[in-house]
Scaffold this motif. Structure first.
Motif, PDB file in Angstrom:
ATOM      1  N   LYS A 123     -24.979   5.554  46.353  1.00 48.22           N
ATOM      2  CA  LYS A 123     -25.693   6.230  47.455  1.00 48.22           C
ATOM      3  C   LYS A 123     -27.121   6.628  47.070  1.00 48.22           C
ATOM      4  CE  LYS A 123     -22.052   8.177  50.327  1.00 48.22           C
ATOM      5  NZ  LYS A 123     -21.542   9.437  50.899  1.00 48.22           N
ATOM      6  N   MET A 124     -27.293   7.069  45.826  1.00 47.17           N
ATOM      7  CA  MET A 124     -28.642   7.457  45.376  1.00 47.17           C
ATOM      8  C   MET A 124     -29.227   6.323  44.542  1.00 47.17           C
ATOM      9  SD  MET A 124     -28.018  11.507  44.505  1.00 47.17           S
ATOM     10  CE  MET A 124     -29.743  11.912  44.185  1.00 47.17           C
ATOM     11  N   LYS A 125     -30.377   5.836  44.976  1.00 49.42           N
ATOM     12  CA  LYS A 125     -31.009   4.685  44.311  1.00 49.42           C
ATOM     13  C   LYS A 125     -32.445   5.028  43.941  1.00 49.42           C
ATOM     14  CE  LYS A 125     -28.539   1.428  47.356  1.00 49.42           C
ATOM     15  NZ  LYS A 125     -28.100   2.410  48.387  1.00 49.42           N
ATOM     16  N   ILE A 126     -32.946   4.380  42.884  1.00 49.76           N
ATOM     17  CA  ILE A 126     -34.353   4.524  42.499  1.00 49.76           C
ATOM     18  C   ILE A 126     -35.082   3.226  42.819  1.00 49.76           C
ATOM     19  CG2 ILE A 126     -35.944   4.687  40.538  1.00 49.76           C
ATOM     20  CD1 ILE A 126     -34.027   6.665  39.253  1.00 49.76           C
ATOM     21  N   ASN A 127     -36.179   3.350  43.571  1.00 48.88           N
ATOM     22  CA  ASN A 127     -37.049   2.204  43.838  1.00 48.88           C
ATOM     23  C   ASN A 127     -38.292   2.395  42.978  1.00 48.88           C
ATOM     24  OD1 ASN A 127     -38.226  -0.054  44.933  1.00 48.88           O
ATOM     25  ND2 ASN A 127     -38.910   0.963  46.809  1.00 48.88           N
ATOM     26  N   ALA A 128     -38.385   1.619  41.885  1.00 46.11           N
ATOM     27  CA  ALA A 128     -39.449   1.820  40.892  1.00 46.11           C
ATOM     28  C   ALA A 128     -40.655   0.931  41.176  1.00 46.11           C
ATOM     29  CB  ALA A 128     -38.913   1.545  39.496  1.00 46.11           C
ATOM     30  N   PHE A 129     -41.842   1.518  41.024  1.00 45.25           N
ATOM     31  CA  PHE A 129     -43.111   0.794  41.138  1.00 45.25           C
ATOM     32  C   PHE A 129     -43.785   0.828  39.769  1.00 45.25           C
ATOM     33  CE2 PHE A 129     -42.026   2.133  45.345  1.00 45.25           C
ATOM     34  CZ  PHE A 129     -42.496   1.139  46.191  1.00 45.25           C
ATOM     35  N   TRP A 130     -44.213  -0.337  39.267  1.00 42.19           N
ATOM     36  CA  TRP A 130     -44.702  -0.455  37.888  1.00 42.19           C
ATOM     37  C   TRP A 130     -46.190  -0.726  37.821  1.00 42.19           C
ATOM     38  CZ3 TRP A 130     -41.155   1.154  34.624  1.00 42.19           C
ATOM     39  CH2 TRP A 130     -39.808   1.066  35.003  1.00 42.19           C
ATOM     40  N   GLY A 131     -46.760  -0.429  36.645  1.00 39.32           N
ATOM     41  CA  GLY A 131     -48.148  -0.803  36.352  1.00 39.32           C
ATOM     42  C   GLY A 131     -49.165  -0.214  37.310  1.00 39.32           C
ATOM     43  N   GLU A 166     -28.429   2.964  36.627  1.00 35.46           N
ATOM     44  CA  GLU A 166     -26.996   2.713  36.347  1.00 35.46           C
ATOM     45  C   GLU A 166     -26.172   3.994  36.508  1.00 35.46           C
ATOM     46  OE1 GLU A 166     -26.939   1.159  32.374  1.00 35.46           O
ATOM     47  OE2 GLU A 166     -27.844  -0.760  32.955  1.00 35.46           O
ATOM     48  N   VAL A 167     -26.696   5.105  35.976  1.00 32.94           N
ATOM     49  CA  VAL A 167     -25.971   6.391  36.065  1.00 32.94           C
ATOM     50  C   VAL A 167     -25.839   6.820  37.523  1.00 32.94           C
ATOM     51  CG1 VAL A 167     -26.074   8.858  35.482  1.00 32.94           C
ATOM     52  CG2 VAL A 167     -26.612   7.148  33.739  1.00 32.94           C
ATOM     53  N   LEU A 168     -26.921   6.720  38.282  1.00 34.05           N
ATOM     54  CA  LEU A 168     -26.871   7.109  39.700  1.00 34.05           C
ATOM     55  C   LEU A 168     -25.903   6.230  40.482  1.00 34.05           C
ATOM     56  CD1 LEU A 168     -30.631   7.848  40.523  1.00 34.05           C
ATOM     57  CD2 LEU A 168     -28.799   9.497  40.199  1.00 34.05           C
ATOM     58  N   ALA A 169     -25.899   4.927  40.202  1.00 31.57           N
ATOM     59  CA  ALA A 169     -24.986   4.011  40.899  1.00 31.57           C
ATOM     60  C   ALA A 169     -23.532   4.386  40.622  1.00 31.57           C
ATOM     61  CB  ALA A 169     -25.257   2.568  40.460  1.00 31.57           C
ATOM     62  N   ALA A 170     -23.235   4.689  39.342  1.00 35.25           N
ATOM     63  CA  ALA A 170     -21.857   5.015  38.957  1.00 35.25           C
ATOM     64  C   ALA A 170     -21.421   6.376  39.487  1.00 35.25           C
ATOM     65  CB  ALA A 170     -21.733   4.985  37.430  1.00 35.25           C
ATOM     66  N   GLN A 227     -25.025  19.182  43.536  1.00 36.61           N
ATOM     67  CA  GLN A 227     -24.426  17.981  42.914  1.00 36.61           C
ATOM     68  C   GLN A 227     -25.475  16.880  42.747  1.00 36.61           C
ATOM     69  OE1 GLN A 227     -23.146  19.584  45.536  1.00 36.61           O
ATOM     70  NE2 GLN A 227     -21.011  20.119  45.125  1.00 36.61           N
ATOM     71  N   GLU A 228     -26.330  16.734  43.767  1.00 38.68           N
ATOM     72  CA  GLU A 228     -27.384  15.721  43.688  1.00 38.68           C
ATOM     73  C   GLU A 228     -28.393  16.075  42.596  1.00 38.68           C
ATOM     74  OE1 GLU A 228     -27.626  14.104  48.282  1.00 38.68           O
ATOM     75  OE2 GLU A 228     -28.470  16.078  47.822  1.00 38.68           O
ATOM     76  N   GLN A 229     -28.737  17.355  42.505  1.00 41.29           N
ATOM     77  CA  GLN A 229     -29.652  17.799  41.453  1.00 41.29           C
ATOM     78  C   GLN A 229     -29.058  17.542  40.064  1.00 41.29           C
ATOM     79  OE1 GLN A 229     -30.406  21.925  42.359  1.00 41.29           O
ATOM     80  NE2 GLN A 229     -31.901  21.462  43.961  1.00 41.29           N
ATOM     81  N   ALA A 230     -27.775  17.870  39.923  1.00 44.03           N
ATOM     82  CA  ALA A 230     -27.105  17.723  38.618  1.00 44.03           C
ATOM     83  C   ALA A 230     -27.067  16.257  38.180  1.00 44.03           C
ATOM     84  CB  ALA A 230     -25.694  18.295  38.680  1.00 44.03           C
ATOM     85  N   GLN A 238     -20.385  14.230  48.677  1.00 41.86           N
ATOM     86  CA  GLN A 238     -21.459  15.233  48.549  1.00 41.86           C
ATOM     87  C   GLN A 238     -22.840  14.599  48.360  1.00 41.86           C
ATOM     88  OE1 GLN A 238     -19.073  14.564  46.294  1.00 41.86           O
ATOM     89  NE2 GLN A 238     -19.492  15.471  44.289  1.00 41.86           N
ATOM     90  N   PHE A 239     -22.875  13.269  48.218  1.00 44.92           N
ATOM     91  CA  PHE A 239     -24.153  12.582  48.012  1.00 44.92           C
ATOM     92  C   PHE A 239     -24.625  11.917  49.301  1.00 44.92           C
ATOM     93  CE2 PHE A 239     -21.932  12.387  43.861  1.00 44.92           C
ATOM     94  CZ  PHE A 239     -22.798  13.201  43.140  1.00 44.92           C
ATOM     95  N   ALA A 240     -25.881  12.178  49.672  1.00 42.83           N
ATOM     96  CA  ALA A 240     -26.470  11.496  50.828  1.00 42.83           C
ATOM     97  C   ALA A 240     -27.058  10.166  50.377  1.00 42.83           C
ATOM     98  CB  ALA A 240     -27.564  12.373  51.434  1.00 42.83           C
ATOM     99  N   ASP A 241     -27.190   9.230  51.320  1.00 35.75           N
ATOM    100  CA  ASP A 241     -27.861   7.966  51.004  1.00 35.75           C
ATOM    101  C   ASP A 241     -29.350   8.251  50.802  1.00 35.75           C
ATOM    102  OD1 ASP A 241     -25.836   5.902  51.112  1.00 35.75           O
ATOM    103  OD2 ASP A 241     -25.612   6.422  53.218  1.00 35.75           O
TER     104      ASP A 241
END
Length: 333
Positions: free
Chosen positions: A59-67, A50-54, A252-255, A23-26
């Motif tokens: 499939k769902m990843k966060i690409n973080a930009f800092w500062g 970590e939660v999204l990976a597990a 499911q993705e929202q949850a 149910q999760f898209a990349d």
């Protein structure tokens, strides 16, 4: 025989795992914020990743930009509203031009401690502001913590109301902060954060106000002698998602995003509070630190009551009443 059975079980387990992630898209989610990765927000984002990976099988990843590497919080928030970026973590103060009701959190001496702030933000009052944000095209996944703000200056310890008189203090470019410090008797100067260190060093201004972690990491102790624990304002961080893009996600993705943000909240708040204590201990080695007594804090609150009278009509009587009622309940009233 045993080997074949083991392989069959492994294949079945893989099939179950794969189907449970179907149910999760990349998705690679762009997440921006103005702080550095070593800030407690970094701990919260790591937990979310970590939660999204597990939960999504990676499939769902966060690409973080800092500062602020991908721009400021306000432009990022506008990008969320337009649907051109997914996420931003920002304090509530820059958003008052979008959701005026958030100005309630800028009112001075609102919360006495973190427990009160948590009770208000995590209860019906927090839900009220979430609804206002959603109407503006923003989904708030969780309230994280920026924290209590305290005053530093190079003139004198500020232990009572009268000590504010004539101190030239940099404040955020925010009307309520300006009103607060003018009412307390200071010469309040709005200034961009990036200019503050030099202005303090050259004595263009006498002081500034920020949480302990920011005071330490910005090295203000090198150009400031006095730190007064005024706790004059508490600022939450909001973990925002674009409503336009949110509506394209399945339930499911929202949850799983909400769950990840709430798990992030636990570790981010804990890390922020621990780091604030550590920063205060470090600052005590190089600065003259004074607490403000409860009686003097009450006198300060009494002096800034006109700030409430002046700004409540702009913020709206309803949000302020909702916060005050939630506070009364948190205090057992």
């Amino acid at each position: 025989m045993f080997k074949r059975r083991t392989l069959a079980l492994a294949a079945a387990a893989l099939l179950v795992a794969t189907s449970s992630f179907a149910q999760f898209a990349d998705r690679t989610i762009k997440f921006t914020n103005g702080v550095n990765e070593d800030h407690p927000v970094g701990v919260g984002v790591k937990k979310m990743q970590e939660v999204l990976a597990a939960k999504t099988g990676g499939k769902m990843k966060i690409n973080a930009f800092w500062g602020g590497a991908a721009g400021g919080d306000l432009p990022a928030t506008q990008a969320l509203r337009a649907g051109t970026q997914e996420m931003v973590c920002t304090s509530s103060s820059p958003l008052v031009g979008i959701v005026k009701e958030l100005g309630a959190f800028d009112l001075p001496f609102l919360f006495a401690n973190e427990k009160e702030a948590d009770a208000v933000l995590d209860g019906p009052a927090g839900a009220y502001f979430n609804k206002k944000l959603e109407e503006a095209g923003l989904i708030n996944l969780a309230y994280w913590e920026n924290g209590f703000r305290n005053l530093t200056n190079s003139k004198r310890p500020v232990a009572k109301v009268e000590d504010f008189d004539g101190v030239k203090v940099r404040v955020m470019q925010n009307n309520i902060f300006l009103d607060t410090f003018k009412t307390l008797g200071t010469n309040a100067v709005p200034m961009a954060f990036g200019e503050v260190f030099t202005a303090l060093e050259t004595k263009t201004i006498d002081g500034q106000e920020n949480p302990f972690v920011t005071i330490e990491t910005s090295k203000f102790s090198e150009v400031q002698k006095y730190l007064s624990v005024t706790r004059h304002a508490y600022t939450p961080f909001l973990v925002l998602y674009s409503k336009k893009l949110w509506d394209q996600l399945n339930p499911q993705e929202q949850a799983v995003l909400r769950e990840a943000a709430m798990e992030g909240q636990k570790v981010q708040r804990a890390a922020n509070r621990a780091l604030n204590e550590k920063s205060l201990a470090n600052l005590k080695r190089t600065m003259t630190v004074n607490e403000v007594s409860p009686a003097e804090q009450q006198r300060m609150f009494d002096k800034v009551k006109p700030v409430y009278d002046k700004n409540v009509p702009t913020i709206g009587a309803e949000p302020v009443k909702i916060v005050m009622d939630a506070l009364k309940k948190a205090r057992g009233g």
